[in-house]
Scaffold this motif. Structure first.
Motif, mmCIF file in Angstrom:
data_model
loop_
_atom_site.group_PDB
_atom_site.id
_atom_site.type_symbol
_atom_site.label_atom_id
_atom_site.label_comp_id
_atom_site.label_asym_id
_atom_site.label_seq_id
_atom_site.Cartn_x
_atom_site.Cartn_y
_atom_site.Cartn_z
ATOM 1 N N LEU A 157 0.853 -1.179 0.000
ATOM 2 C CA LEU A 157 0.000 0.000 0.000
ATOM 3 C C LEU A 157 0.888 1.228 0.000
ATOM 4 N N LYS A 158 0.511 2.213 -0.805
ATOM 5 C CA LYS A 158 1.372 3.382 -0.974
ATOM 6 C C LYS A 158 0.579 4.669 -0.780
ATOM 7 N N ALA A 159 1.153 5.623 -0.040
ATOM 8 C CA ALA A 159 0.576 6.963 0.075
ATOM 9 C C ALA A 159 0.895 7.740 -1.197
ATOM 10 N N ARG A 160 -0.086 8.407 -1.774
ATOM 11 C CA ARG A 160 0.133 9.145 -3.016
ATOM 12 C C ARG A 160 0.919 10.439 -2.799
ATOM 13 N N ASN A 161 0.891 10.980 -1.615
ATOM 14 C CA ASN A 161 1.588 12.227 -1.321
ATOM 15 C C ASN A 161 3.102 11.990 -1.398
ATOM 16 N N PRO A 162 3.782 12.616 -2.361
ATOM 17 C CA PRO A 162 5.227 12.375 -2.514
ATOM 18 C C PRO A 162 6.047 12.837 -1.322
ATOM 19 N N ALA A 163 5.474 13.709 -0.497
ATOM 20 C CA ALA A 163 6.203 14.204 0.668
ATOM 21 C C ALA A 163 5.835 13.448 1.940
ATOM 22 N N TRP A 164 5.064 12.389 1.799
ATOM 23 C CA TRP A 164 4.607 11.670 2.990
ATOM 24 C C TRP A 164 5.728 10.794 3.559
ATOM 25 N N PRO A 165 6.024 10.869 4.851
ATOM 26 C CA PRO A 165 7.069 10.015 5.437
ATOM 27 C C PRO A 165 6.594 8.562 5.515
ATOM 28 N N ASP A 166 7.485 7.638 5.255
ATOM 29 C CA ASP A 166 7.154 6.209 5.265
ATOM 30 C C ASP A 166 5.909 5.918 4.433
ATOM 31 N N PRO A 167 5.996 6.165 3.118
ATOM 32 C CA PRO A 167 4.794 6.038 2.282
ATOM 33 C C PRO A 167 4.381 4.587 1.998
ATOM 34 N N TRP A 168 5.230 3.606 2.285
ATOM 35 C CA TRP A 168 4.946 2.225 1.914
ATOM 36 C C TRP A 168 4.501 1.397 3.109
ATOM 37 N N ILE A 169 3.496 0.565 2.883
ATOM 38 C CA ILE A 169 3.046 -0.417 3.863
ATOM 39 C C ILE A 169 3.052 -1.781 3.178
ATOM 40 N N HIS A 170 3.895 -2.676 3.633
ATOM 41 C CA HIS A 170 3.982 -4.002 3.021
ATOM 42 C C HIS A 170 2.834 -4.880 3.526
ATOM 43 N N ILE A 171 2.223 -5.588 2.600
ATOM 44 C CA ILE A 171 1.111 -6.483 2.944
ATOM 45 C C ILE A 171 1.664 -7.887 3.127
ATOM 46 N N ASN A 172 1.588 -8.385 4.337
ATOM 47 C CA ASN A 172 2.126 -9.716 4.609
ATOM 48 C C ASN A 172 1.129 -10.564 5.408
ATOM 49 N N GLY A 173 -0.133 -10.453 5.034
ATOM 50 C CA GLY A 173 -1.156 -11.193 5.748
ATOM 51 C C GLY A 173 -1.821 -10.386 6.835
ATOM 52 N N ASN A 174 -1.353 -9.155 7.024
ATOM 53 C CA ASN A 174 -1.911 -8.303 8.080
ATOM 54 C C ASN A 174 -2.899 -7.292 7.537
ATOM 55 N N CYS A 175 -3.374 -7.510 6.316
ATOM 56 C CA CYS A 175 -4.202 -6.509 5.653
ATOM 57 C C CYS A 175 -5.375 -7.165 4.931
ATOM 58 N N GLN A 176 -6.544 -6.581 5.089
ATOM 59 C CA GLN A 176 -7.736 -7.013 4.356
ATOM 60 C C GLN A 176 -8.261 -5.828 3.570
ATOM 61 N N ILE A 177 -8.348 -5.962 2.260
ATOM 62 C CA ILE A 177 -8.869 -4.876 1.434
ATOM 63 C C ILE A 177 -10.390 -4.865 1.542
ATOM 64 N N ILE A 178 -10.924 -3.767 2.040
ATOM 65 C CA ILE A 178 -12.364 -3.633 2.229
ATOM 66 C C ILE A 178 -13.077 -3.368 0.913
ATOM 67 N N GLY A 179 -12.516 -2.483 0.113
ATOM 68 C CA GLY A 179 -13.152 -2.158 -1.162
ATOM 69 C C GLY A 179 -12.299 -1.223 -1.984
ATOM 70 N N VAL A 180 -12.676 -1.077 -3.252
ATOM 71 C CA VAL A 180 -11.960 -0.228 -4.198
ATOM 72 C C VAL A 180 -12.693 1.103 -4.315
ATOM 73 N N VAL A 181 -11.939 2.191 -4.342
ATOM 74 C CA VAL A 181 -12.523 3.517 -4.528
ATOM 75 C C VAL A 181 -12.939 3.661 -5.991
ATOM 76 N N VAL A 182 -14.230 3.879 -6.210
ATOM 77 C CA VAL A 182 -14.764 3.923 -7.576
ATOM 78 C C VAL A 182 -15.192 5.329 -7.986
#
Length: 262
Positions: free
Chosen positions: A228-253
């Motif tokens: 998972l990635k933050a779109r803000n280029p100035a955001w600190p620690d923009p990456w979140i690795h998915i290793n079984g600790n994440c459930q995608i609720i839904g897609v933004v449409v």
């Protein structure tokens, strides 16, 4: 002298009213007797006819209109003598007709059959139809998401459902600045749990380690797994690795911007 015929089924009721008026020396026009009840009954009958065409129950209509089922039942049954205009508009939108059709009758003014006026180009088409409403839920509710049974479809705030989205869709208000510049704080986003997420999609995910929902972009790198990635280029620690600790609720449409009152 003018005569007016009265429905025999209501003879006793009308007689009691007329006798009471005579005894007090007052009169009441015949045309006003039971007039409000008749209007409400016709409103309910028109709603029931449209529900029958679509094969909907009262519960289904309530869900699509963003109302509570008892409210819909009272309007259909005619026990709500003066239903709120906003509720009638929600029901009309869900049924695909203008509110005037429910109030006054006539089947020509359906939303998906409204004239669009003269066209200046063959490439122009009518606007997509909005079908019902979706609830704007809190991020706390999103963090507690397990299935659609956990979504409150009678939320205080509702917004029109975007065309093409499923009836499981709900809305959230963006908080924070991690998804700037595309998504500003306060912007309403539509989340559809029935859309399969793909690389590059913006998603709302549940981080099971912290039991909180987050709004990020889904990135799938060959050999690098999903992140998972933050779109803000100035955001600190923009990456979140998915290793079984994440459930995608839904897609933004989709998203909705509304001017704030001043």
């Amino acid at each position: 002298m003018v005569f007016k015929f009265i429905d025999p089924s209501n003879t006793q009721k009308h007689s009691q009213i007329i006798l009471k008026r005579i005894s007090t020396g007052n009169t009441i026009p015949y045309s006003n007797l039971n007039h409000g009840d008749t209007q409400m009954n016709r409103l309910g009958e028109r709603i029931k006819d449209l529900m029958t065409e679509k094969g909907w129950s009262e519960g289904e209509l309530a869900r699509r209109a963003g109302l509570k089922q008892p409210t819909v039942h009272r309007i259909i049954a005619g026990t709500s003598k003066d239903p709120r205009q906003a509720n009638v508009e929600r029901i009309a939108s869900a049924l695909g007709v203008l509110p005037e059709v429910l109030r006054k009758g006539g089947g020509a003014a359906k939303i998906d059959a409204m004239p669009t006026g003269p066209s200046t180009s063959d490439s122009l088409t009518s606007a997509p139809r909005l079908d019902g409403y979706v609830p704007v839920i809190s991020w706390v509710q999103a963090g507690a998401f397990t299935c659609m049974d956990g979504i409150d479809f009678t939320a205080d705030e509702i917004v029109p459902r975007p065309p093409g989205s499923s009836f499981s869709t709900f809305a959230l208000r963006v908080r924070g600045q991690s998804m700037l510049p595309k998504y500003e704080p306060g912007l309403i986003i539509y989340v559809d749990p029935e859309v399969a997420p793909y690389d590059g999609d913006d998603v709302v995910a549940l981080l099971t380690d912290h039991n909180e929902a987050t709004f990020k972009q889904l990135v799938e790198e060959p050999g690098g797994g999903r992140m998972l990635k933050a779109r803000n280029p100035a955001w600190p620690d923009p990456w979140i690795h998915i290793n079984g600790n994440c459930q995608i609720i839904g897609v933004v449409v989709g998203s909705l911007w509304l001017r704030q009152p001043r």
